[in-house]
Design an enzyme around this catalytic site. Sequence first.
Site, mmCIF file in Angstrom:
data_model
loop_
_atom_site.group_PDB
_atom_site.id
_atom_site.type_symbol
_atom_site.label_atom_id
_atom_site.label_comp_id
_atom_site.label_asym_id
_atom_site.label_seq_id
_atom_site.Cartn_x
_atom_site.Cartn_y
_atom_site.Cartn_z
ATOM 1 N N GLU A 74 0.820 -1.211 0.000
ATOM 2 C CA GLU A 74 0.000 0.000 0.000
ATOM 3 C C GLU A 74 0.857 1.266 0.000
ATOM 4 O O GLU A 74 0.395 2.338 0.390
ATOM 5 C CB GLU A 74 -0.953 0.012 1.203
ATOM 6 C CG GLU A 74 -1.911 -1.158 1.279
ATOM 7 C CD GLU A 74 -2.959 -1.180 0.166
ATOM 8 O OE1 GLU A 74 -2.741 -0.564 -0.889
ATOM 9 O OE2 GLU A 74 -3.995 -1.830 0.368
ATOM 10 N N HIS A 95 -8.062 -2.007 8.764
ATOM 11 C CA HIS A 95 -9.306 -2.620 8.307
ATOM 12 C C HIS A 95 -10.249 -2.721 9.506
ATOM 13 O O HIS A 95 -10.971 -3.701 9.641
ATOM 14 C CB HIS A 95 -9.051 -4.010 7.728
ATOM 15 C CG HIS A 95 -8.133 -4.032 6.545
ATOM 16 N ND1 HIS A 95 -7.606 -5.205 6.027
ATOM 17 C CD2 HIS A 95 -7.648 -3.035 5.772
ATOM 18 C CE1 HIS A 95 -6.830 -4.913 4.994
ATOM 19 N NE2 HIS A 95 -6.835 -3.603 4.807
ATOM 20 N N TYR A 120 -14.475 14.839 19.932
ATOM 21 C CA TYR A 120 -13.155 14.341 19.550
ATOM 22 C C TYR A 120 -13.110 13.822 18.128
ATOM 23 O O TYR A 120 -12.065 13.877 17.477
ATOM 24 C CB TYR A 120 -12.635 13.301 20.568
ATOM 25 C CG TYR A 120 -11.754 13.997 21.566
ATOM 26 C CD1 TYR A 120 -12.312 14.850 22.522
ATOM 27 C CD2 TYR A 120 -10.375 13.874 21.518
ATOM 28 C CE1 TYR A 120 -11.512 15.542 23.413
ATOM 29 C CE2 TYR A 120 -9.571 14.563 22.402
ATOM 30 C CZ TYR A 120 -10.141 15.393 23.352
ATOM 31 O OH TYR A 120 -9.341 16.097 24.216
ATOM 32 N N HIS A 161 -13.064 -1.321 1.938
ATOM 33 C CA HIS A 161 -11.697 -1.686 2.327
ATOM 34 C C HIS A 161 -11.355 -1.160 3.723
ATOM 35 O O HIS A 161 -11.115 -1.958 4.623
ATOM 36 C CB HIS A 161 -10.729 -1.161 1.246
ATOM 37 C CG HIS A 161 -9.307 -1.555 1.441
ATOM 38 N ND1 HIS A 161 -8.347 -1.401 0.461
ATOM 39 C CD2 HIS A 161 -8.654 -2.075 2.503
ATOM 40 C CE1 HIS A 161 -7.178 -1.831 0.916
ATOM 41 N NE2 HIS A 161 -7.343 -2.242 2.152
HETATM 42 P P1 13P Z 1 0.480 -5.089 3.322
HETATM 43 O O1 13P Z 1 0.645 -6.377 4.098
HETATM 44 O O2 13P Z 1 1.166 -5.140 1.993
HETATM 45 O O3 13P Z 1 0.901 -3.894 4.166
HETATM 46 O O4 13P Z 1 -1.067 -4.921 3.038
HETATM 47 C C1 13P Z 1 -1.980 -5.057 4.089
HETATM 48 C C2 13P Z 1 -3.215 -4.275 3.856
HETATM 49 O O5 13P Z 1 -3.776 -3.748 4.791
HETATM 50 C C3 13P Z 1 -3.753 -4.166 2.500
HETATM 51 O O6 13P Z 1 -4.717 -3.165 2.436
#
Ligand code: 13P
Length: 211
Positions: A74, A95, A120, A161
Site C-alpha cells: 500500500e 481494516h 473528539y 476496504h
Molecule cells: P500489506 O501487508 O502489503 O501492508 O497490506 C496489508 C493491507 O492492509 C492491504 O490493504
Amino acid sequence: MTDETALREALCAYGRLLFGRGYSVGSAGNISVRLPDGYLITPTNSCLGRLEPDRISKLDGDWRHLSGERPSKEVFMHRAVLSARPQAGAVVHLHSTHATAIACLAAPGEAAPIPPLTPYFVMRIGRSLPVIPYYRPGDAAMEPAIHAAAAEARAVLLANHGPVVSGATLDDAVYAAEELEEAARLALLLRGQPARELTAAQVDDLLSTFG
Ligand code: 13P
C-alpha cells in the site's frame, strides 16, 4: 537514541496497541512515518502486533526501498496522503471493523459518511471523510484519487476496504485512527435512532479552538 530509532520503536509499540485493540487482524493494516531523509513503512504481510524495529522498511525521499523488509504493497496509498499533505508526518491504514462497515455502506464520492456526534471525532478527523471508490489492495491506480481527496481531508475511507488516516505526528495519526473507529461504532450503534448531532456552530467552535 536517534529520532529514527525512537520512531521505529514507537511504530512497533503503536502496531501492538492497534492489534491488541482488534483494530487490525492477521497481516492487515500498515503504518508509515515521514523522516527528514525519507520514510519508514511497515513491511508487506507483517502483523501489526509483531513488528520489529530493525525489520521496518526504510524508503528514500523518492520512495525507493533502501533497507529492511519489502515495504507494504500500500505504498501508493501512503505516498498519496503524505505528498498531498506536507503537514502530515504519519499515516495509519486499518481494516478496523466499524470504519470498514461504514466504508461498505457509504457511496463512493460521499464527503461525510459519519455524522459529527462527538467533539473528539470533529477535533481529530475534521468536517470531511471522503469516500474513495474501490481499488484492489496495492493497486497503484488508487494514488490520484486518494491524493486529490487527502489534499482537503485528514482521513479518507476506501470503499469496501477501510480507513486511511493522517496526523501531524505518529501519535496524532494513531489517535485519529482510534477516534475514527470509535466514531464509526457509535454511528452504527445509533443508526436509525434520533441521536443529537453537534450543530454547525458547535463544529465551527471546535475547529476554531482546536484547529
Ligand atoms: P500489506 O501487508 O502489503 O501492508 O497490506 C496489508 C493491507 O492492509 C492491504 O490493504
